[in-house]
Design an enzyme around this catalytic site. Structure first.
Site, PDB file in Angstrom:
ATOM      1  CE  LYS A 168      -3.642  -2.683   0.687  1.00  0.00           C
ATOM      2  NZ  LYS A 168      -4.726  -2.862  -0.284  1.00  0.00           N
ATOM      3  CG  HIS A 287      -7.166 -10.207  -6.283  1.00  0.00           C
ATOM      4  ND1 HIS A 287      -8.399  -9.631  -6.495  1.00  0.00           N
ATOM      5  CD2 HIS A 287      -6.735  -9.746  -5.076  1.00  0.00           C
ATOM      6  CE1 HIS A 287      -8.703  -8.862  -5.455  1.00  0.00           C
ATOM      7  NE2 HIS A 287      -7.717  -8.913  -4.580  1.00  0.00           N
TER       8      HIS A 287
END
EC number: 4.1.1.39
Length: 473
Positions: A168, A287
């Site tokens: 992040k 994902h």
């Protein structure tokens, strides 16, 4: 032999496709749909209509039906059940002959089962709840490139869940700063770091630059810790050709694992990439971006347990499954059900977990379940208990949000994980005793102590939207 005669016109679907006397064959593909019919459409007609529109039927009789064996190829609605707590909907069980589907093609299966039938006017809502893939069909699919045991051997990691982290901020970092974040996490004690699902090759960080900086960070962390490390390099791309180009480069620089967004990237692309990974000795992380658009509405769409089965057939070594305890949707019983569907060789029908059919995977390898989304050290006891060893526990903000930085966040998670695994192996109830276990471990880990203080009040206690129907009884 009786001569078949063509009779033009429209007839009720139930005349051809409702067969309550039918006993499914071991080779049939079986589907359970939750159907909410339009007012005035009875259950048998609605179930038969779904069977017809998802197999051989159309809105009128056609003379070309006489040119094939319709009695063999048609789908058969063979059972109807009430949906607990829902008077408007019902379950319809439909059997399809295996020869309706191309071997090894989840694309072809979905084109029939969840194709035009989902726009059918006779139903207000339609949801594919579960599919039984017969072993005869399973064996035509490539499945996971490597599977759980091969990955453990490649990474030399045994006896515990693996630890990961999504870097992040998910967008905006330069390749060099991104690599720095990866290095700090891996040297701090994580096994893997990860590209976020929407990191591809944007102007702020082109894919080749990211791959090079990340691989350098990975190799440096390996040298310093003496442990195998990896970063999921997302090769999802605008075209299959570009996807393979990125995968080849990842292999050239020595990356052990790559990543694909299997729903947005497409099932054809995913199946091909899984085969490439198998041939080239590269692990494949999957994902599930876009899944909630498809699976979150309890009355229309595709249940995630079906998307789980499709991924195992199409191919992937990891799959995101939700966390139960984090920020993302996930009922505990359902989640435990689809975790087993990913990992076990045989899963019996179990309505208490939303599993409508026995599922036999034969010798097809299992897939690591990935817990990711709003988790931190306080969740560790529950995560270890829920997911077990054959999982990846992935802390993004729960690593990078540590007051002392990425390496400290990684160290806190590693200490918490090892404390929970040790306590579990001693026979302790780690969910009930979680606070005591973590507090004791924190006495020897200032990183864990600070993490516990930072996130002690953080909870995600929203009600689950998509609950098991059995919970409504």
């Amino acid at each position: 032999m009786a001569v078949k005669k063509y009779s033009a016109g429209v007839k009720e679907y139930r005349q051809t496709y409702w067969m309550p006397e039918y006993t499914p064959l071991d080779s049939d593909i079986l589907a359970c749909f939750k159907i909410t019919p339009q007012p005035g459409v009875d259950r048998e007609e609605a179930a038969a209509a779904v069977a017809a529109e998802s197999s051989t039927g159309t809105w009128t009789t056609v003379w070309t039906d006489l040119l094939t064996d319709m009695d063999y190829y048609k789908g058969r609605a063979y059972r109807i059940e009430d949906v607990p707590g829902d008077d408007a909907a019902f379950y319809a069980f439909i059997a399809y002959p295996i020869d309706l589907f191309e071997e090894g093609s989840v694309v072809n299966v979905f084109t029939s089962l969840v194709g035009n039938v989902f726009g059918f006017k006779a139903v207000r809502g339609l949801r594919l709840e579960d599919v039984r893939f017969p072993l005869a069909y399973v064996k035509t699919c490539g499945g996971p490139p490597h599977g759980i045991q091969v990955e453990r051997d490649k990474m030399n990691k045994y006896g515990r869940p693996l630890l990961g982290c999504t870097i992040k901020p998910k967008l905006g970092l330069s390749a060099k700063n991104y690599g720095r974040a990866v290095y700090e996490c891996l040297r701090g004690g994580l096994d893997f770091t990860k590209d976020d699902e929407n990191i591809n090759s944007q102007p702020f960080m082109r894919w080749r630059d990211r791959f090079l900086f990340v691989q350098d960070a990975t190799e440096t962390a390996e040298a310093q810790t003496g442990e195998r490390k990896g970063h999921y390099l997302n090769v999802t791309a605008p075209t299959p050709e570009e996807m393979y180009k990125r995968a080849e480069f990842a292999k050239e620089i020595g990356a052990p694992i790559i990543m694909h967004d299997y729903i947005t990237g497409g099932f054809t692309a995913n199946t091909g990439l899984a085969k490439w990974c198998q041939d080239n000795g590269v692990l494949l992380h999957i994902h599930r971006a876009m899944h909630a658009v498809i699976d979150r509405n309890p009355n229309h769409g595709i249940h995630f347990r079906v998307l789980t089965k499709i991924l195992r057939l199409s191919g992937g070594d990891h799959l995101h499954t939700g966390t139960v305890v984090g920020k993302l949707e996930g009922d505990r019983a359902s989640t435990l059900g689809w975790i087993d569907l990913l990992r076990e060789s045989f899963i019996p029908e179990d309505r208490s977990r939303g599993i409508f059919f026995d599922q036999d995977w034969g010798s097809m390898p299992g897939v690591f379940a990935v817990a990711s989304g709003g988790i931190h050290v306080w969740h560790m006891p529950a995560l270890v208990n829920i997911f077990g060893d054959d999982s990846v526990l992935q802390f993004g903000g729960g690593t990078l949000g540590h007051p002392w930085g990425n390496a400290a966040g990684a160290a806190a998670n590693r200490v918490a994980l090892e404390a929970c695994v040790e306590a579990r192996n001693q026979g302790r109830d780690i969910e009930k005793e979680g606070k005591e276990i973590l507090t004791a471990a924190a006495q020897h880990s200032p990183e864990l102590k600070i993490a516990m203080e930072t996130w002690k009040e953080i909870k995600f206690e929203f009600d689950t939207v998509d609950k098991l129907d059995t919970q409504n009884r």
